[in-house]
Structures are given as structure tokens and as C-alpha cells.
Design an enzyme around this catalytic site. Structure first.
Site, mmCIF file in Angstrom:
data_model
loop_
_atom_site.group_PDB
_atom_site.id
_atom_site.type_symbol
_atom_site.label_atom_id
_atom_site.label_comp_id
_atom_site.label_asym_id
_atom_site.label_seq_id
_atom_site.Cartn_x
_atom_site.Cartn_y
_atom_site.Cartn_z
ATOM 1 C CE1 TYR A 55 -3.691 2.514 0.814
ATOM 2 C CE2 TYR A 55 -2.252 3.272 2.585
ATOM 3 C CZ TYR A 55 -3.369 3.450 1.787
ATOM 4 O OH TYR A 55 -4.165 4.556 1.965
ATOM 5 C CE LYS B 8 2.801 5.164 8.139
ATOM 6 N NZ LYS B 8 1.423 5.236 8.565
ATOM 7 C CG ASP C 268 5.927 3.505 0.478
ATOM 8 O OD1 ASP C 268 6.316 4.095 1.506
ATOM 9 O OD2 ASP C 268 4.724 3.382 0.181
HETATM 10 N N1 HOZ Z 1 -3.434 3.274 6.316
HETATM 11 C C1 HOZ Z 1 -2.976 3.368 7.653
HETATM 12 C C2 HOZ Z 1 -2.371 2.115 8.131
HETATM 13 N N2 HOZ Z 1 -1.446 1.478 7.272
HETATM 14 C C3 HOZ Z 1 -4.077 3.741 8.583
HETATM 15 C C4 HOZ Z 1 -4.063 5.179 8.839
HETATM 16 C C5 HOZ Z 1 -5.022 5.642 9.941
HETATM 17 O O1 HOZ Z 1 -6.117 5.147 10.067
HETATM 18 O O2 HOZ Z 1 -4.635 6.534 10.670
#
Ligand code: HOZ
Length: 438
Positions: free
Chosen positions: A155, A277, A249
Site C-alpha cells: 500500500y 511517519k 516506499d
Molecule cells: N493506512 C494506515 C495504516 N497502514 C491507517 C491510517 C489511519 O487510520 O490513521
């Protein structure tokens, strides 16, 4: 979209969270600002968090949880760490956004470039999604090619061209590729991770057309999955031979697996790297960077356009510098790794004692408990998991004050704030939770 699971009977009070969720559902799609938070695949009431301190979060009903989500990765120092708080306090007195350059942006760029092997130059953006979107655009411009290879279950944010066979929330909700994607998504080729033959084949079938291969070097969005021995090197060789760019990534793994990210750990240098992050210390941030000759194509140095009012935001940059300064101290990553090993070993033993089949994948301070007996090496094997059992395990932990991701297809993160006492408490809860999940 799958039906929302009926709410399990929570042992902890959830009246306020439930009330807020009911209000949220009226005004926010699904009641949340990011899908996995809605607890759809585990059922029950999403907890509304009031505060976070150290390794704990406390919800609006006053329940405290030992947190293994860590805001999905950024909080490697724990919640609300003193150096980040101090940096934010200083910056807030000086202003929160100028839309003009600052000294701290230069400092953060220098810190990132000196730590991450592939980065000569770096551009700050506001999220991981912006970073991957911009990196792909740049790769297409640099190579003059259109197609992009990604991996099933990886992802890279909600970028149209990368939202094909995606992990994270897309996998959690069991969605097919999202409707509404631009037509250029036909140029995205998604292949199985850890499969060298599939990689060779995709290049053979698309000779001279592939601009880039984008990969989470250690995927975290189908749960944590490790690269097979030599796999990342193979990615490097094939892309180099075929004139395509390799994009790592490292939004999750950057400054998480080592101070220089996964690429430093595995000794593989991509052409471009995406970050987010951890480099924002818990504030919204993203970045993409790489080889000088590629990055010089970015405007205003070159013609590839990308911009943002809040890019290099002073608060995010101040928090990021404070976080990276703390992480640069000796022994930080060794300590994180050792503490994570304690949790992981304890979880494996607790599951075995309870007679529950699990595979626990781990690297550094990342780990996932997969409810399957099959080794999890790609999305196909991740999907062999018993997600209903994960949901029961998740709720049994939650009831015992431990907060794991509300999805089988996400990663747990340990922080420097987790102590041996917290780990003992986690494992005591996990022993009961495995039995309850049976
Ligand atoms: N897509 C995020 C985890 N891989 C979740 C982000 C969120 O809900 O803060």
C-alpha cells in the site's frame, strides 16, 4: 462493502466512544477520517482517544491501553515525548506556517540526506501519499515511460495509480480496486511480492515501457512481511538492467528499522525513496528524495511540478528534527529490537500454549501476529489468515487494556516508551486472549 460485524460485548465501558461514533457517523463518512479506524473488520465500537503518554493511550471513557499502533508507525519515541513537546512549544511561539523557507527545513533535509543512503536531495511534502504520488510522477518524467510495477498487498497511500491490489484498509475491508481511479491505472502492473520469476516476466512482457518499480522493502500493509534472501537485490538488478527506476516506499520503515531505513539494513540503494511517519515526529509530513540527477528534475530546478502550502511546515519539521535527534543516539535500534524480540517470543509461546496456530513475522520494532499455520511471505499467504479469530483476539486484548491494530493486515509497532513491565502485562493479556480467540 462487507457488513459491519455485530459488536462484541466489551468488558470496558464504551458509552462515550459509542456516543461520539454515533455523532461522527452522521457527519463523517463511516464515522472516521481513515477507514481502518472504523473497526469494520473486527466489529465493535472504535475507541475515541483522549490522550496518549508514553506507550499508553487513554480513551474518552477513561480506559487506558498499552498501545501497539503508535499512530500507525510515527511514534517510535512513544506518545508525547519530552523532546518533541519542547520543540513544538518553542516553534509555536514563533509561528505555525509561513509559506516561505526556514532554516529548520534545511536542517531536516541535511539530517535525512546524511542518514538515508539513496538520498542526495529531498523534497518535503505533507503525507506519505503525496510522497509516493510525486515520486511516481518524477519516475515517469525521468524515464519517459508510463508503466509502474507494484506488489499485491503493498500500500502506497491513496494515489490513483497505486491503489491497485492494495493492502492496508483496502485489504482490511476486502475491497476490489477502488472505483473512481483515473484511466492511467491500466498502466499499473501488480505482481506477487517475493516472486523473482513474476518480476522477470513482467519486464519481459513490457519491454522498455516500465518507468518504475515501487515497493515497501519490508511490507507493513498486509501485516509485516519480510523480503526473501536476495529479493531486494534482485529488484535492484532487474530495474537497473531494464532502465527502470527503483522506488522504495519507506514511509513505514524509514528511521523505523534503522536510522537509514530498510535500505541501510539490507544494503540496497534505490533510485528514489519515499518517507513519512517517523520523520515528522507525530505531525503530518512526507518526503521524497533520491539521486541528484533525478531530483534536479523537480520544479523549480526542473519541469516536474509539485508544490504545497504546508510543505516543510515549521511544526512538523521541528518535531521531526527532535525525533531524529533522539533516534541518532547510540543503541536505540538495538534496544528496540531486543524489546520487540521479548514480545514476539512471548506471543509465540502464549499461542503455542493455547494451541492456536499463529505465524509471527517481525523485523526491528515491527511485528504481526498472523492467525494461520502457513508462512506469510506475500499477500496470497497473508490472506490464508483466520480474520474472525484475529477479531476475537483483538477484542480480548482490548478488554484487557492492550491496543493492537483493528485489522489483521496491519503491523504492530513497539516504541522506546514500552518497558519490560508493559511487555509482561501485554503477554499476560495475550495468554488469556489466545485462549479466548480459540
Ligand atoms: N493506512 C494506515 C495504516 N497502514 C491507517 C491510517 C489511519 O487510520 O490513521
Amino acid at each position: 462493502m462487507p457488513e459491519k460485524k455485530s459488536a462484541p460485548n466489551a468488558k470496558l465501558p464504551t458509552k462515550r466512544s459509542a456516543g461520539l461514533f454515533a455523532r461522527a457517523l452522521k457527519r463523517i463518512p463511516g464515522g472516521v477520517n481513515s477507514p481502518v479506524r472504523a473497526f469494520r473488520s473486527v466489529g465493535g465500537t472504535p475507541r475515541f482517544i483522549q490522550s496518549g503518554k508514553g506507550c499508553r493511550v487513554t480513551d474518552v471513557d477513561g480506559n487506558a491501553y498499552i498501545d501497539y499502533v503508535g499512530s500507525w508507525g510515527p511514534l517510535i519515541l512513544g506518545h508525547c515525548p519530552a523532546p518533541v513537546r519542547a520543540a513544538l512549544r518553542r516553534q509555536i511561539e514563533l509561528g505555525t506556517s509561513y509559506g516561505a523557507s526556514t532554516e529548520n527545513e534545511v536542517v531536516l533535509a541535511e539530517m535525512v540526506a546524511s542518514a538515508v543512503p539513496s538520498i542526495d536531495k529531498v523534497r518535503l511534502v505533507n503525507s506519505g501519499t503525496e510522497a509516493t504520488m510525486s515520486a511516481v510522477r518524477l519516475a515517469r518524467a525521468f524515464t519517459g515511460r508510463n508503466k509502474v510495477v507494484k506488489f499485491d498487498g503493498c500500500y502506497h497511500g491513496h494515489v490513483d495509480s497505486l491503489l491497485v491490489k492494495a493492502g492496508s484498509g483496502v485489504a482490511t475491508l476486502g475491497l476490489p480496486d477502488s472505483p473512481g481511479l483515473a484511466a492511467d491505472c491500466a498502466a499499473t502492473l501488480s505482481i506477487p511480492y517475493n516472486d523473482e520469476a513474476a518480476l522477470q516476466q513482467v519486464f519481459e512482457m513490457n519491454k522498455g515501457e516500465i518507468a518504475a518499480v515501487i515497493v515497501e522493502p519490508v511490507p507493513g500493509n498486509m501485516g509485516a512481511v519480510l523480503p526473501a534472501k536476495g529479493y531486494l537485490k534482485a529488484l535492484r538488478e532487474v530495474t537497473r538492467d531494464q532502465g527502470a527506476l527503483l522506488i522504495f516506499d519507506e514511509v513505514i520503515t524509514g528511521f523505523r528499522l534503522s536510522y537509514g531505513g530498510a535500505q541501510k539494513l539490507f544494503g540496497v540503494k534505490p533510485d528514489l525513496t519515499c518517507l513519512g511517519k517517523v520523520i515528522g515526529g507525530g505531525l503530518p509530513v512526507g518526503a521524497y528524495g533520491g539521486r541528484r540527477d533525478i531530483m534536479q528534475m523537480v520544479a523549480p530546478e526542473g519541469p516536474v511540478y509539485q508544490a504545497g502550502t504546508l510543505s516543510g511546515n515549521p511544526l512538523a519539521v521541528a518535531a521531526g528534527i527532535a525525533a531524529l535527534t533522539a533516534l541518532a543516539k547510540p543503541d536505540v535500534y538495538r534496544r528496540l529490537g531486543e524489546m520487540t524480540a521479548l514480545v514476539v517470543e512471548g506471543l509465540r509461546k502464549a499461542a503455542a500454549d493455547a494451541g492456536v496456530d499463529v505465524v509471527v513475522n517481525t523485523l526491528g520494532s515491527m511485528f504481526t501476529v498472523f492467525f494461520t499455520a502457513t508462512p506469510v511471505t506475500d499477500f496470497q499467504s497473508a490472506k490464508t489468515c483466520d480474520t474472525a479469530r484475529y477479531a476475537r483476539f483483538f477484542h480480548a486484548l482490548l478488554d484487557r487494556g492492550v491496543y493492537f491494530p483493528p485489522s489483521q493486515f496491519e503491523t504492530c509497532f513497539l516504541s522506546l516508551a514500552h518497558t519490560k513491565g508493559d511487555i509482561r502485562a501485554t503477554l499476560a493479556a495475550a495468554r488469556e486472549a489466545f485462549a479466548a480467540a480459540k
